[in-house]
Design an enzyme around this catalytic site. Structure first.
Site, PDB file in Angstrom:
ATOM      1  N   ASN A  82    -116.429 -73.129   8.052  1.00  0.00           N
ATOM      2  CA  ASN A  82    -115.152 -73.750   7.703  1.00  0.00           C
ATOM      3  C   ASN A  82    -113.947 -72.892   8.116  1.00  0.00           C
ATOM      4  O   ASN A  82    -112.946 -72.827   7.418  1.00  0.00           O
ATOM      5  CB  ASN A  82    -115.101 -74.104   6.219  1.00  0.00           C
ATOM      6  CG  ASN A  82    -113.967 -75.034   5.832  1.00  0.00           C
ATOM      7  OD1 ASN A  82    -113.332 -74.836   4.813  1.00  0.00           O
ATOM      8  ND2 ASN A  82    -113.695 -76.051   6.624  1.00  0.00           N
ATOM      9  N   CYS A 102    -118.616 -77.850   9.085  1.00  0.00           N
ATOM     10  CA  CYS A 102    -119.258 -77.003  10.084  1.00  0.00           C
ATOM     11  C   CYS A 102    -119.954 -75.861   9.342  1.00  0.00           C
ATOM     12  O   CYS A 102    -120.219 -75.973   8.146  1.00  0.00           O
ATOM     13  CB  CYS A 102    -118.262 -76.518  11.143  1.00  0.00           C
ATOM     14  SG  CYS A 102    -116.983 -75.391  10.555  1.00  0.00           S
ATOM     15  N   ASP A 151    -119.318 -74.994  19.090  1.00  0.00           N
ATOM     16  CA  ASP A 151    -118.717 -73.946  18.267  1.00  0.00           C
ATOM     17  C   ASP A 151    -117.985 -72.962  19.183  1.00  0.00           C
ATOM     18  O   ASP A 151    -118.604 -72.289  19.996  1.00  0.00           O
ATOM     19  CB  ASP A 151    -119.807 -73.224  17.484  1.00  0.00           C
ATOM     20  CG  ASP A 151    -119.255 -72.274  16.440  1.00  0.00           C
ATOM     21  OD1 ASP A 151    -118.033 -71.967  16.475  1.00  0.00           O
ATOM     22  OD2 ASP A 151    -120.034 -71.835  15.581  1.00  0.00           O
ATOM     23  N   CYS A 198    -113.319 -72.735  11.910  1.00  0.00           N
ATOM     24  CA  CYS A 198    -112.966 -73.142  13.280  1.00  0.00           C
ATOM     25  C   CYS A 198    -112.950 -74.669  13.425  1.00  0.00           C
ATOM     26  O   CYS A 198    -111.907 -75.298  13.309  1.00  0.00           O
ATOM     27  CB  CYS A 198    -113.939 -72.554  14.305  1.00  0.00           C
ATOM     28  SG  CYS A 198    -113.889 -70.765  14.462  1.00  0.00           S
ATOM     29  N   ARG A 199    -114.118 -75.241  13.665  1.00  0.00           N
ATOM     30  CA  ARG A 199    -114.199 -76.663  14.013  1.00  0.00           C
ATOM     31  C   ARG A 199    -113.775 -77.594  12.893  1.00  0.00           C
ATOM     32  O   ARG A 199    -112.936 -78.479  13.093  1.00  0.00           O
ATOM     33  CB  ARG A 199    -115.623 -77.025  14.459  1.00  0.00           C
ATOM     34  CG  ARG A 199    -116.049 -76.331  15.721  1.00  0.00           C
ATOM     35  CD  ARG A 199    -117.510 -76.548  16.009  1.00  0.00           C
ATOM     36  NE  ARG A 199    -118.334 -75.860  15.015  1.00  0.00           N
ATOM     37  CZ  ARG A 199    -119.641 -75.989  14.916  1.00  0.00           C
ATOM     38  NH1 ARG A 199    -120.293 -76.807  15.731  1.00  0.00           N
ATOM     39  NH2 ARG A 199    -120.326 -75.314  14.015  1.00  0.00           N
ATOM     40  N   SER A 200    -114.372 -77.443  11.711  1.00  0.00           N
ATOM     41  CA  SER A 200    -114.051 -78.398  10.641  1.00  0.00           C
ATOM     42  C   SER A 200    -112.609 -78.293  10.163  1.00  0.00           C
ATOM     43  O   SER A 200    -111.984 -79.333   9.923  1.00  0.00           O
ATOM     44  CB  SER A 200    -115.050 -78.309   9.481  1.00  0.00           C
ATOM     45  OG  SER A 200    -115.044 -77.047   8.869  1.00  0.00           O
TER      46      SER A 200
END
Length: 180
Positions: free
Chosen positions: A26, A23, A142, A28-30
């Site tokens: 690095n 993302c 996000d 939150c999402r990933s």
């Protein structure tokens, strides 16, 4: 609506597979996808054969733990976020890993540009994470600027997608002997 999963690219090394989820920062999402995917890989008995990495396209958070809201969402689901430290995409991954999955279209554009400046990458090895989501394609939103419900939405997406991805990995690796 259940969509068929696309085919995984063939492993570069027989019986082994490497995946990175990417993302922007690095945090939150990933990292959420990394923790979930690694847990599902372990559940499937593939931990010794599948390498999972995560990174950001930007360097703002390198060395930081994941966002506290992301970590709390994972802990509430009995997943351990404590080992994560943000890192930036390693250009060597384009030649080493079998699949690099972007969390959204902007991340995918950034990865393609980065791959192009570092010797290229096979197009089939750069994909969107949700290409493997049985309920739909597109971006993983996000959650950074929103509330906890956004992190829960991301967790639901990455759980569902990780299960489908690990099923595809198990099938692919069943056809490939592990030749360490």
């Amino acid at each position: 609506m259940n969509l068929p999963a696309p085919n995984l690219p063939a492993p570069r090394r027989p019986g082994r597979y490497g995946i990175a989820v990417v993302c922007l920062g690095n945090i939150c999402r990933s990292p959420m996808a990394h923790v979930v995917l690694e847990a599902r890989v372990d559940d499937a008995g593939l931990a010794g054969r599948v390498r999972v990495e995560s990174a950001g396209t930007g360097d703002w958070h390198v060395g930081d733990p994941m966002d506290g809201r992301a970590a709390a969402t994972l802990r509430a689901a009995d997943l351990d976020p404590s080992l994560h430290r943000a890192q930036q995409v390693d250009p060597a991954w384009f030649a080493e890993l079998d699949l690099v999955l972007a969390m959204d279209a902007a991340n995918l554009r950034d990865l393609r540009a980065l791959a192009g400046t570092h010797g290229g990458a096979e197009e089939a090895r750069l994909r969107l994470y949700r290409d493997f989501d049985p309920l739909g394609r597109g971006d993983v939103p996000d959650p950074y600027y929103g509330g906890s419900d956004g992190f829960e939405e991301v967790l639901t997406m990455v759980e569902r997608t990780s299960i489908a991805l690990v099923a595809a990995l198990a099938e692919l690796l069943a056809e490939e002997p592990d030749r360490r």
